[in-house]
Write an enzyme that holds these catalytic residues in place. Structure first.
Site, mmCIF file in Angstrom:
data_model
loop_
_atom_site.group_PDB
_atom_site.id
_atom_site.type_symbol
_atom_site.label_atom_id
_atom_site.label_comp_id
_atom_site.label_asym_id
_atom_site.label_seq_id
_atom_site.Cartn_x
_atom_site.Cartn_y
_atom_site.Cartn_z
ATOM 1 N N SER A 146 0.848 -1.191 0.000
ATOM 2 C CA SER A 146 0.000 0.000 0.000
ATOM 3 C C SER A 146 0.883 1.240 0.000
ATOM 4 O O SER A 146 2.063 1.168 0.363
ATOM 5 C CB SER A 146 -0.887 0.003 1.256
ATOM 6 N N TYR A 159 -2.933 -0.277 10.517
ATOM 7 C CA TYR A 159 -2.935 -0.681 9.105
ATOM 8 C C TYR A 159 -1.605 -0.310 8.463
ATOM 9 O O TYR A 159 -0.999 -1.101 7.728
ATOM 10 C CB TYR A 159 -4.098 -0.002 8.379
#
Length: 255
Positions: A146, A159
């Site tokens: 990501s 996250y």
């Protein structure tokens, strides 16, 4: 002619978390370049629906509904694919989850869930698939990282931690397995319109911020990840290893 470098005919790809969103888009894109596909998730009915869509388009598709957060289930599921369907040439570790709240209020149980879904699953599936790939002396593993492997923003610190770990686990997998003929790389998507991001897509304030923050000035479309996946899954990337490819409209280039 350059096209044969990207031809996946005769290759089999297992894509985790592939009944919708990025996982489904990647599975479809790999199929369109010749790969046979094994869709994975926990909801059998959603997997069968996704598989039907791909089959209706003329692609060869199987489904396997093991839980990627369960080490034994992953090992048994991947062994069963190898035994009953055929060798896994390409593994795409896409399964993951998100939970947003201020770090000081972040529930411990959600932290544990994120660790299992976003990083333990990559280790479990990567290890189980690599054991077969190593015996054959070849294989492709693509981990989905990501922009949060590189950046951070409020409300998603855990996250961010898991996606940073995916980036470094990718490097570690390369360090251990490249000598066996495996290429292990990661794709780091920026902000894409997916079910995982729907709350942000629906927020005018966030979308306005994103468009100003991103040089491309827009959200990404999941189909724009396909080219990166095909490259990393194909012979075209035969000497690319341990790399994280950011597909983010340029957001990581700007402070």
């Amino acid at each position: 002619m350059a096209f044969p470098l990207f031809d996946l005919t005769g290759r089999r790809a297992l894509v985790t978390g592939s009944s919708q969103g990025i996982g489904y888009a990647l599975a479809r894109g790999l199929a369109e370049h010749g790969a046979s596909i094994v869709l994975n998730g926990r909801d059998r009915s959603k997997l069968e629906s996704a598989a039907k869509s791909l089959r209706d388009a003329g692609h060869e598709v199987s489904v396997s509904d093991f839980d990627v957060t369960d080490h034994d289930a992953v090992r048994q599921g991947i062994d069963a694919i190898e035994r009953d369907i055929g060798p896994i040439d390409i593994l795409v570790n896409n399964a993951g989850m998100q939970f947003r709240t201020a770090l000081e209020d972040f529930p411990a149980e959600r932290w544990e869930q994120l660790l299992k879904a976003n990083i333990s699953s990559v280790f479990y599936a990567g290890q189980a698939a690599a054991r077969h790939m190593i015996k054959r002396g070849q294989g492709k593993i693509i981990n989905i990282a990501s922009v949060q492997s590189e950046l951070a923003r409020p409300g998603i610190a855990p996250y961010t931690a898991t996606k940073g770990a995916v980036r470094n686990l990718t490097r570690g997998m390369c360090a251990d397995w490249a000598k066996h003929g495996l290429q292990v790389n990661a794709i780091a998507p920026g902000y894409f319109k997916t079910p995982l991001n729907q709350a942000l897509v629906d927020s005018e304030e966030f979308s306005s911020w994103l468009e100003k923050r991103t040089p491309a000035a827009r959200w990404g479309d999941v189909d724009e990840l396909v080219g990166a996946a095909v490259f990393l899954a194909s012979r075209a990337s035969s000497f690319v290893n341990g790399h994280t490819l950011y597909v983010d409209g340029g957001i990581t280039t700007c402070l």
